[in-house]
Structure formats: structure tokens, C-alpha cells
Design an enzyme around this catalytic site. Structure first.
Site, short mmCIF file in Angstrom:
data_model
loop_
_atom_site.label_atom_id
_atom_site.label_comp_id
_atom_site.label_asym_id
_atom_site.label_seq_id
_atom_site.Cartn_x
_atom_site.Cartn_y
_atom_site.Cartn_z
N PHE A 1 31.81 41.83 36.78
CA PHE A 1 32.20 41.60 35.39
C PHE A 1 32.06 40.10 35.09
CE2 PHE A 1 35.51 41.15 32.05
CZ PHE A 1 35.03 42.10 31.16
N THR B 1 33.88 37.68 34.15
CA THR B 1 34.86 36.71 34.65
C THR B 1 34.89 36.61 36.17
OG1 THR B 1 36.60 38.39 34.62
CG2 THR B 1 36.37 37.01 32.65
N LYS B 2 34.16 37.47 36.87
CA LYS B 2 34.20 37.49 38.32
C LYS B 2 33.37 36.34 38.90
CE LYS B 2 36.81 41.18 38.86
NZ LYS B 2 36.94 41.76 37.53
N ASN B 3 33.27 36.29 40.24
CA ASN B 3 32.67 35.14 40.90
C ASN B 3 31.16 35.09 40.76
OD1 ASN B 3 35.25 34.57 41.56
ND2 ASN B 3 35.03 34.83 43.76
N LEU B 4 30.55 36.20 40.40
CA LEU B 4 29.17 36.22 39.89
C LEU B 4 29.10 37.41 38.95
CD1 LEU B 4 26.70 38.38 41.38
CD2 LEU B 4 28.18 37.57 43.21
#
Length: 382
Positions: A177, A179-182
Site C-alpha cells: 500500500f 504508506t508502506k515501505n515500498l
């Protein structure tokens, strides 16, 4: 409003997507397999199946594990509801086990107490990007046939005792998603070191289709032939989004390093700030730091949330304890059953954290938090 999370998209990412759009494949093409191979470099070689989103990853993983009616799935309450709901949709009974005080990840002692002969899966959640204690969880499951699942939606690139997330559990799920780290915009993946579980995951995410002639019941129908032996769903991730994911993976090291630097700045600035507690970590963990979750003490979380939002700081609360949601309350789950998670929820506040957050913007967050705690207006962003 300064958000609590934001994607980082570059011209290289755009070019990768455009190239995929101009290719012969928009979905289920070469970029999917290439993305899965690239992901495996981060999972210690565990095979990966790309799927449509993080919730789909959980659904696929539970289906691969054979979760169904009569089974129990142990889940911590400090997670997004999908960790539990995707198993419940397969007919499982959800059993909530409390979290540890320092990391808010699944408590192995609570798991040992919650595990029965009907337990099919125990789902650990790497809350905020901090890995759960996987060796202790394995020990808690000694003598059980239950599978261990790592919900690593927050923790791709993290490591536990120098072993990468993705190689620690029987099944691991990721989320991509924004907002995740990628990010792949929407997207996720299932990883497993068990070839049979991985094959089941890949089939379930593709309608359950069996294309291998050696495994078909009627293999002589023709080259077009494909069969469904067990029901599955279309949880595929298209080539276009896999191309974005491959481009993002090339910067994952840089993303993780920047998050770590921002966390260090928060730690230094907030360690002595009255009224808050900074997140803990274990010496054996290298967290991926998807979130920076502080605790706001003395019953002031709601007040501080409103003051910071009014100052243009998009703080967030992660998460409402899953068993508090009405859908679980209606099934008979009650508040008070997981006191550590519930106490944490009452104080939890996520501060903005993403790779493109500048030092000056972070200083603005820190100033706004200090002002909110002192009950005075925050300084203007100008």
C-alpha cells in the site's frame, strides 16, 4: 496537512510503469515473475507469489494453509482488522492472544495458552516494522501441528537475529500500500520456504487453475486445457504494478536507511519529553519502521491528537483493537480480554514517518507535539 505516511515516486518509477504499459503484457506477464524473483532476494530466498493487496495476501496464505470451518486461528488484537477477518471469511474461529509490552507484537506465552488441537495457524504481526519473537513463538507451538504465519505488512527488509523477514515463518504476507515501505499502489505478496504451500498460494490467487499436465485429471484434452481442483479467486497483481514494485525495490535499502535516521532523530528529541513514551525495540531486531508509534500518557491521547491535527500534523492511531470492532463484538468477543493491547491502544499515536519527510518537517512535528503536550498553540509552519 503533513500526512503520517506518503509514497515516494520518482521519474524512474514512472518510466517503469510506462514501459510496462507499452509492452505486450498488462497483467500476468513477465514483470510478475521478475518482481517475485526480486522479492525473493529480500526474503532469504523464500519463494514469493505477488497478489492484489495485503488483505489478499492474508486470504491467500490462510487458504494455502487449509484454513476452514472448525479451525482456530490465533491473532493479536493490535493489527489491522484484515489479519483476522480474512481467516474468519474462510470459516475459522478467531482466537485473540495479547501482545508484549515493549514491542506490541504477539506474546509467545499468550500463544501457548491460546493454542488447542484445533489451532490451524498462529499469525504474528510485525507491528510498526518490529519483528515478532519468532524463535519464542516456535517454542510456544512445540507439539502442535499449527503453522506459523508472519503478517509482515510493516516489515519488509527487517531482520530477526540476522535472518530476513520472509524466511522466519511457514508463510509470510506483505503489503505494498502507498504508506508502506515500498509501494505497487495496491499490492501484496505471500512468501514461503515450503514449496507445497507456495504452490497452493499461487493456485488460489489464480482461480485455482491447474495448468501442469502431470497434475491434471484429464491431461489429454489439448494444449488449451486447464482444470480447477480446489476453488480459488482472482487475487493477481498485474504487470504494470509489478513493474512499479521492481523499481521501488531498487530503492528499498535507501527507504529503510532514511526511516532509521528519522526514527533516531525522533528518539533523541522525544526521549526526555514529559508525557510521552517512545517505542521500544529488542537488541536482536533490525526493524523496518513502517510506523513511529509513541504512547501519550495521562489520558491525553485524544487531546493531543486533536491539537496536532489542528496544527496540520496528520497523526494517526494504529489500531483499534480488532476484537473491539462491532463485527467481532456481535460474535461475543469482549473488551478487557487483551489488557496489554488495550492499554497500548488508549495511548498510541503514530507520528509522520516516510522517506521524503524532511528534517525541517520532522522538527515541525516535534514542535507541534511539544506544544500540544503543553497546551499551547503550535508555531506556524511558515
Amino acid at each position: 496537512m503533513l500526512p503520517y505516511g506518503r509514497q515516494s515516486v520518482t521519474d524512474d518509477d514512472v518510466a517503469a510503469v510506462v514501459a510496462a504499459l507499452r509492452s505486450d503484457w498488462l497483467t500476468t506477464g513477465p514483470q510478475v515473475e521478475a518482481f517475485e524473483d526480486d522479492l525473493a532476494a529480500w526474503t532469504g530466498g523464500a519463494g514469493c507469489a505477488a497478489v492484489a493487496n495485503g488483505t489478499a495476501a492474508l486470504h491467500v496464505a490462510y487458504a494455502a494453509a487449509g484454513v476452514g470451518p472448525g479451525d482456530e486461528v490465533v491473532v493479536p488484537p493490535m493489527t489491522f482488522v484484515a489479519t483476522a477477518s480474512s481467516a474468519a471469511l474462510l470459516g475459522a474461529k478467531i482466537v485473540f492472544a495479547d501482545v508484549e509490552e515493549e514491542t506490541y507484537t504477539l506474546d509467545p506465552a499468550a500463544v501457548a495458552a491460546a493454542t488447542t488441537a484445533r489451532t490451524r495457524v498462529v499469525s504474528a504481526v510485525d507491528y510498526a516494522g518490529h519483528p515478532a519473537d519468532y524463535d519464542a513463538l516456535r517454542a510456544a507451538l512445540a507439539g502442535s501441528d499449527a503453522l506459523l504465519l508472519a503478517d509482515a505488512a510493516h516489515s519488509i527488509g527487517a531482520s530477526y537475529r540476522d535472518r530476513p523477514v520472509g524466511s522466519l515463518a511457514d508463510l509470510t504476507t506483505f503489503s505494498f500500500f502507498p504508506t508502506k515501505n515500498l509501494t505497487t499502489a495496491e499490492g501484496g505478496a505471500v512468501a514461503s520456504t515450503n514449496p507445497e504451500l507456495l504452490k497452493r498460494a499461487r493456485r488460489f490467487r489464480n482461480i485455482g487453475l491447474v495448468r501442469e499436465r502431470a497434475e491434471q485429471r484429464w491431461p489429454d484434452e489439448g494444449g488449451w486445457h486447464q482444470e480447477v481442483h480446489e476453488f480459488g479467486l482472482n487475487h493477481r497483481l498485474p504487470d504494470v504494478l509489478c513493474a512499479l514494485g521492481r523499481s521501488q525495490l531498487r530503492r528499498l535499502d535507501a527507504f529503510l536507511a532514511r526511516r532509521a535516521r528519522l526514527v533516531a532523530r525522533y528518539d533523541a528529541a522525544l526521549a526526555e519529553l514529559p508525557g510521552v513514551r517512545i517505542p521500544g525495540r529488542r537488541p536482536w531486531a533490525r526493524p523496518a519502521w513502517h510506523l513511529y508509534p509513541i504512547r501519550v500518557l495521562d489520558g491525553r491521547r485524544g487531546e493531543v491528537y486533536e491539537r496536532m491535527r489542528a496544527a496540520g500534523i496528520g497523526v494517526q492511531v494504529n489500531y483499534i483493537p480488532v476484537h473491539w470492532h462491532p463485527v467481532f463484538a456481535d460474535l461475543g468477543y469482549r473488551r478487557g480480554s487483551c489488557p496489554v493491547a488495550e492499554s497500548f491502544y488508549a495511548e498510541q499515536l503514530s507520528l509522520p514517518l516516510f522517506p521524503d519527510l524532511t528534517d525541517s518537517d520532522q522538527d515541525r512535528v516535534i514542535d507541534a507535539l511539544d506544544a500540544a503536550l503543553r497546551g499551547v498553540p503550535a508555531r506556524s509552519a511558515a
